[in-house]
Write a protein that holds these residues in place. Structure first.
Motif, PDB file in Angstrom:
ATOM      1  N   SER A 258       0.830  -1.214   0.000  1.00 28.44           N
ATOM      2  CA  SER A 258       0.000   0.000   0.000  1.00 28.44           C
ATOM      3  C   SER A 258       0.856   1.252   0.000  1.00 28.44           C
ATOM      4  O   SER A 258       0.592   2.217  -0.709  1.00 28.44           O
ATOM      5  CB  SER A 258      -0.915  -0.020   1.230  1.00 28.44           C
ATOM      6  N   SER A 259       1.951   1.233   0.802  1.00 25.78           N
ATOM      7  CA  SER A 259       2.861   2.378   0.841  1.00 25.78           C
ATOM      8  C   SER A 259       3.525   2.596  -0.511  1.00 25.78           C
ATOM      9  O   SER A 259       3.639   3.714  -1.001  1.00 25.78           O
ATOM     10  CB  SER A 259       3.915   2.152   1.934  1.00 25.78           C
ATOM     11  N   ALA A 260       3.990   1.492  -1.104  1.00 23.04           N
ATOM     12  CA  ALA A 260       4.648   1.605  -2.421  1.00 23.04           C
ATOM     13  C   ALA A 260       3.680   2.124  -3.467  1.00 23.04           C
ATOM     14  O   ALA A 260       4.031   2.929  -4.336  1.00 23.04           O
ATOM     15  CB  ALA A 260       5.197   0.229  -2.836  1.00 23.04           C
ATOM     16  N   SER A 261       2.435   1.705  -3.374  1.00 19.73           N
ATOM     17  CA  SER A 261       1.437   2.167  -4.339  1.00 19.73           C
ATOM     18  C   SER A 261       1.191   3.658  -4.194  1.00 19.73           C
ATOM     19  O   SER A 261       1.041   4.370  -5.190  1.00 19.73           O
ATOM     20  CB  SER A 261       0.141   1.376  -4.123  1.00 19.73           C
ATOM     21  N   SER A 262       1.175   4.176  -2.940  1.00 19.67           N
ATOM     22  CA  SER A 262       0.976   5.608  -2.732  1.00 19.67           C
ATOM     23  C   SER A 262       2.136   6.408  -3.304  1.00 19.67           C
ATOM     24  O   SER A 262       1.942   7.447  -3.929  1.00 19.67           O
ATOM     25  CB  SER A 262       0.819   5.873  -1.223  1.00 19.67           C
ATOM     26  N   SER A 263       3.392   5.921  -3.098  1.00 20.98           N
ATOM     27  CA  SER A 263       4.573   6.624  -3.647  1.00 20.98           C
ATOM     28  C   SER A 263       4.523   6.653  -5.167  1.00 20.98           C
ATOM     29  O   SER A 263       4.819   7.671  -5.799  1.00 20.98           O
ATOM     30  CB  SER A 263       5.847   5.924  -3.165  1.00 20.98           C
ATOM     31  N   LYS A 264       4.133   5.538  -5.764  1.00 18.80           N
ATOM     32  CA  LYS A 264       4.064   5.501  -7.226  1.00 18.80           C
ATOM     33  C   LYS A 264       3.035   6.490  -7.729  1.00 18.80           C
ATOM     34  O   LYS A 264       3.236   7.149  -8.762  1.00 18.80           O
ATOM     35  CB  LYS A 264       3.690   4.090  -7.692  1.00 18.80           C
ATOM     36  N   ILE A 269       1.871  11.748 -10.497  1.00 18.39           N
ATOM     37  CA  ILE A 269       1.279  13.094 -10.536  1.00 18.39           C
ATOM     38  C   ILE A 269       2.341  14.143 -10.860  1.00 18.39           C
ATOM     39  O   ILE A 269       2.128  15.058 -11.667  1.00 18.39           O
ATOM     40  CB  ILE A 269       0.593  13.412  -9.195  1.00 18.39           C
ATOM     41  N   LYS A 270       3.546  14.003 -10.240  1.00 17.82           N
ATOM     42  CA  LYS A 270       4.612  14.980 -10.501  1.00 17.82           C
ATOM     43  C   LYS A 270       5.053  14.932 -11.963  1.00 17.82           C
ATOM     44  O   LYS A 270       5.235  15.975 -12.606  1.00 17.82           O
ATOM     45  CB  LYS A 270       5.813  14.682  -9.587  1.00 17.82           C
TER      46      LYS A 270
END
Length: 350
Positions: A258-264, A269-270
């Protein structure tokens, strides 16, 4: 007609034998000779003299048989010329018999059958006639009845396939008889599930069951089953422990995922915003370049238009001569400015 089909007095028959074809005359006629010889009409008609005594016809016509001779001829005894073997009678009745006797095709099997025997053939001998099974009352073709009795008929009486000493029974009950009733059917001991491998005919199984030893086999089998159950319980406990460990590990992996998915998602977006900014800047740059080019083109056009107007209104065309240069070379020599078509890249000079 062949003489072998005729019966009776041969001396009488010889009077009607044609001397040309040597068979009994067909459609007999009398030659106009002194002996009144009898011949087949088709044999004697082409001839002008009697084949027996050589007497000439001399234009005289052939004569039919007289009344007495015709009665004797028609009364000759003859058998069926188709060799049906069931008829003999007067020669005058032969034609009517042959109409009934000669073979015709059966309407069912297309076999050649005598007219006289057609009814009996259709009822008793035709292989395609419809017959009824005497056991199950089903309707079949005659040539299928034997296969029906051998392989299909459910009510035909059959012997027991295990022993001929059993009474006959219908085919539909044979399977149940062999599996449940037949005393000669080999069966296994009811205690085979606990290790007894004995087999014998059903009629002798009671003697085997009366013997001791089956309880000991059952006790041994129960102990083995208890040991197996304990082993399975231990194995099940180990599997439960391993499953719990895997569930815990899965929870940790889900959190990391879940954390990795949020970072991706943030990186995406950037990158998207940066690409949009680059696209906007590129559009602005292209627009500025197009605007600068259009300003220069309009300035040159206005200048040329002003110069042309100035020369026309203020100057003597004979006193001023304009030259246009392209790539360092004059396009034409000593021509007024108004005569030129100005190409792209040309320069103006006086």
């Amino acid at each position: 007609m062949d003489e072998r089909f005729f019966e009776g007095d041969r001396d009488v028959l010889s009077v009607y034998v044609c001397a040309v074809c040597l068979d009994v005359s067909s459609s007999p006629v009398v030659f106009p000779c002194n002996s009144k010889h009898v011949f087949c009409s088709s044999c004697i008609t082409p001839l002008s003299s009697c084949p027996i005594d050589r007497e000439q016809r001399y234009g005289r016509s052939l004569q039919p048989l007289d009344g007495s001779s015709l009665r004797i001829y028609n009364g000759l005894k003859i058998k069926c010329t188709d060799d049906c073997g069931s008829w003999s009678g007067r020669l005058s009745d032969l034609a009517a018999h042959l109409e009934r006797c000669r073979a015709v095709q059966c309407t069912q099997c297309n076999s050649p059958v005598s007219r006289l025997e057609m009814k009996s053939h259709l009822q008793h001998r035709c292989p395609l006639r419809q017959v009824t099974c005497t056991h199950c009352q089903g309707s079949f073709r005659a040539n299928q009845l034997a296969d029906h009795h051998r392989d299909i008929c459910p009510t035909i009486p059959l012997a027991c396939p295990v022993s001929s000493s059993c009474a006959k029974m219908v085919r539909a009950s044979i399977a149940a008889h062999v599996d449940l009733e037949c005393p000669h059917t080999p069966i296994s001991c009811p205690w085979h599930t606990v290790g007894c491998s004995f087999q014998t005919a059903r009629m002798h199984m009671g003697q085997h069951l009366a013997l001791s030893g089956h309880l000991e086999l059952a006790t041994t089998f129960a102990e083995q089953q208890q040991h197996t159950i304990e082993s399975l319980r231990a194995h099940n406990a180990a599997l439960q422990s391993h499953l719990k460990h895997l569930q815990q590990k899965s929870s940790v992996d889900d959190a990391s995922s879940s954390s990795a998915s949020s970072s991706k998602h943030q990186i995406f977006i950037k990158v998207r915003d940066r690409n949009m900014a680059y696209a906007t800047r590129l559009d602005d740059t292209v627009h500025d370049i197009k605007s600068a080019i259009m300003v220069r083109i309009h300035f040159k056009l206005y200048f040329l238009h002003f110069l042309r107007f100035f020369i026309k209104e203020k100057c003597d065309l004979n006193g001023y001569v304009l030259f246009l240069y392209y790539a360092g070379k004059p396009l034409q020599d000593h021509l007024p400015f108004l005569c030129y078509n100005v190409p792209t890249g040309a320069t103006l000079s006086t």
